[in-house]
Motif scaffolding. Structure first.
Motif, PDB file in Angstrom:
ATOM      1  N   THR A 121      -3.801   3.401 -12.838  1.00 40.57           N
ATOM      2  CA  THR A 121      -4.470   3.298 -11.524  1.00 40.57           C
ATOM      3  C   THR A 121      -4.159   1.992 -10.805  1.00 40.57           C
ATOM      4  O   THR A 121      -4.280   1.923  -9.576  1.00 40.57           O
ATOM      5  CB  THR A 121      -5.987   3.414 -11.692  1.00 40.57           C
ATOM      6  N   SER A 126      -5.952  -0.359 -10.578  1.00 40.38           N
ATOM      7  CA  SER A 126      -7.177  -0.676  -9.840  1.00 40.38           C
ATOM      8  C   SER A 126      -8.301  -1.002 -10.809  1.00 40.38           C
ATOM      9  O   SER A 126      -8.807  -0.105 -11.511  1.00 40.38           O
ATOM     10  CB  SER A 126      -7.582   0.507  -8.958  1.00 40.38           C
ATOM     11  N   SER A 129       0.829  -1.204   0.000  1.00 43.94           N
ATOM     12  CA  SER A 129       0.000   0.000   0.000  1.00 43.94           C
ATOM     13  C   SER A 129       0.866   1.258   0.000  1.00 43.94           C
ATOM     14  O   SER A 129       0.623   2.206  -0.771  1.00 43.94           O
ATOM     15  CB  SER A 129      -0.931  -0.003   1.208  1.00 43.94           C
ATOM     16  N   ALA A 170      -5.612  -3.389 -16.038  1.00 42.94           N
ATOM     17  CA  ALA A 170      -5.613  -3.073 -14.601  1.00 42.94           C
ATOM     18  C   ALA A 170      -5.359  -4.336 -13.781  1.00 42.94           C
ATOM     19  O   ALA A 170      -4.563  -4.329 -12.828  1.00 42.94           O
ATOM     20  CB  ALA A 170      -6.941  -2.440 -14.204  1.00 42.94           C
ATOM     21  N   ARG A 200     -11.301  -1.576 -10.018  1.00 38.33           N
ATOM     22  CA  ARG A 200     -12.502  -0.893  -9.538  1.00 38.33           C
ATOM     23  C   ARG A 200     -12.568   0.534 -10.059  1.00 38.33           C
ATOM     24  O   ARG A 200     -13.591   0.957 -10.611  1.00 38.33           O
ATOM     25  CB  ARG A 200     -12.519  -0.901  -8.006  1.00 38.33           C
ATOM     26  N   HIS A 201     -11.484   1.291  -9.886  1.00 37.46           N
ATOM     27  CA  HIS A 201     -11.488   2.678 -10.359  1.00 37.46           C
ATOM     28  C   HIS A 201     -11.570   2.735 -11.886  1.00 37.46           C
ATOM     29  O   HIS A 201     -12.202   3.655 -12.449  1.00 37.46           O
ATOM     30  CB  HIS A 201     -10.234   3.407  -9.876  1.00 37.46           C
ATOM     31  N   ARG A 210      -1.702  -4.756 -11.989  1.00 37.82           N
ATOM     32  CA  ARG A 210      -1.796  -4.795 -10.527  1.00 37.82           C
ATOM     33  C   ARG A 210      -1.096  -6.042  -9.997  1.00 37.82           C
ATOM     34  O   ARG A 210      -0.318  -5.971  -9.040  1.00 37.82           O
ATOM     35  CB  ARG A 210      -3.256  -4.770 -10.091  1.00 37.82           C
TER      36      ARG A 210
END
Length: 458
Positions: A135, A137, A26, A189, A139-140, A193
């Protein structure tokens, strides 16, 4: 170590280590990867925009470049500048939402103005295609795709007659470029990721193993120092055993000569001097004998219950000549007894008094020189503390003070054996010797002696 095996190896770690990795991931993604990815994305977007403006200026003339494109470029430049500030830079993917909304707004305004022509939105869909990379991500990425579809739906209603909305939407969404960009973005993504998580997992594992290797190296260094220390003690033991016979013979002869002188002496004052000399000769014999006794791992004779005040008083008598001008404060209960080897413990006090007196010599003309002796105890341990307000000891030297032959004094007669012998004596008592100091202020030596002895001679 394969790049995509990092997460598998992390999953084999303990739950606590896995939580540490998640915190590590993170922090690294938020403060390192995502801001850099956003920088690259903003730079590419700005370069693409400027290239498009130059193309239009070349084809149509500078005066015919749409004014909205200048407004869009100005907003984009402001967002690039804002991304240099931590409040925006580390709140990913905030900047990507802002850039996307700016691009979508002006792209679909041009889409409406041209009556539903897809050309003004091509740059927007290229931007959407690498949202997943920027990103990291899914989700985003899906949220921005959903916002884009909402923009597309509203712009289509505004650009074409209501009867043609469904046909126009179908035409746009089935366009190979639009479809490819909308599909590839969430897939990228997911892939990137996982790729970045694996890279960071390998970095986390390497850092963890480096820490383990560093701890192992420190342990080996400490073990090496301990082995060297043991070798020094063994050398000291062999030396003491060899010196015993060389020293004891002349000492015994001296004692016999003093005894003979005492027997034939008739002068009381001379007799007192002979008694004093005989006492010191006995002390020499006791010191050498104790040095040999305590150089072996396990003394054969039992401990005795000795009065602690008596041992301290004996040590002060032996060091009286060195304690002149020094205030000796003894805060010890007179009835306190401790299981010990009395002669050896007296030698410890003698050495500590001599060291304290040496440290206080430079203070005699500036402030009262004080040696304070106190005790604290609990059910199992007696702590004897000798504190002085002398010159103190540098922190880097404290650890080496108990090494044989190490001394802070430059005098040739100081062999640096006193504290080493004290530590050995305390070790055979089952206790410890610890030293703390503040340079230029004070030194404190604490002897921790166990009160429960398995063999005590009364």
């Amino acid at each position: 170590m394969k790049i995509l095996d990092g997460l598998k190896q992390v999953q084999q770690l303990t739950p606590r280590k896995q939580r540490q990795f998640e915190r590590f991931y993170s922090a690294q993604s938020r403060f390192r990867f995502l801001p850099v990815f956003a920088d690259v994305s903003l730079l590419i977007t700005l370069i693409g925009t400027l290239a498009h403006m130059m193309t239009l200026a070349t084809q149509l003339g500078p005066a015919n470049v749409p004014s909205g494109l200048f407004v869009y470029t100005t907003i984009l430049s402001c967002l690039i500048v804002a991304h240099r500030f931590k409040a925006v830079r580390f709140r990913t993917p905030l900047i990507m939402y802002l850039v996307f909304l700016n691009m979508a707004l002006f792209s679909y305004l041009a889409f409406i103005k041209t009556g539903g022509d897809l050309t003004p939105t091509i740059g927007l869909y290229f931007f959407i295609s690498f949202l997943g990379i920027v990103t990291l991500s899914p989700r985003h990425t899906l949220i921005m795709i959903a916002i884009n579809l909402a923009f597309l739906y509203a712009a289509t209603w505004a650009a074409v007659p209501a009867a043609d909305v469904a046909t126009k939407l179908q035409e746009v969404l089935l366009n190979w470029l639009v479809l490819m960009c909308l599909v590839i973005s969430p897939l990228l993504a997911v892939f990137f990721r996982r790729f970045v998580r694996n890279i960071l997992a390998l970095q986390f594992l390497l850092r963890d193993r480096n820490r383990m290797l560093s701890r192992t190296l420190r342990t080996l260094q400490v073990t090496e120092e301990n082995l060297i220390q043991q070798q020094k003690h063994q050398a000291l033991s062999h030396m003491a055993k060899g010196l015993l016979h060389e020293i004891m013979n002349p000492v015994n002869c001296s004692v016999q000569a003093l005894q003979y002188a005492k027997d034939i002496n008739e002068d009381p004052e001379l007799g007192e001097a002979i008694d004093d000399a005989a006492a010191h000769q006995k002390r020499i014999a006791d010191i050498v004998s104790d040095l040999i006794d305590f150089s072996v791992p396990h003394p054969e004779h039992a401990k005795e219950l000795a009065n602690l005040t008596g041992l301290i008083n004996a040590a002060t008598r032996f060091t009286k000549h060195k304690l002149r001008g020094i205030d000796l404060e003894i805060d010890v209960p007179e009835t306190l007894t401790v299981p010990c080897y009395p002669s050896a413990l007296t030698q410890v006090f003698v050495n500590l008094f001599l060291n304290a007196a040496s440290a206080l010599q430079s203070q005699l003309d500036r402030q009262p020189a004080i040696i304070h002796v106190s005790t604290t105890r609990d059910a199992r341990t007696l702590d004897i503390t000798l504190a002085d307000n002398g010159c103190g000891i540098p922190e880097e030297e404290i650890r080496r003070l108990t090494d044989p032959f190490y001394s802070t004094s430059d005098t040739p007669e100081n062999l640096g054996l006193g504290l080493s012998i004290c530590q050995t004596i305390l070790r055979h008592h089952g206790g410890t010797l610890s030293i703390s100091s503040a340079l230029g202020q004070w030194t404190r030596v604490t002897l921790a002696l166990p009160l429960e002895a398995d063999r005590v001679r009364t």
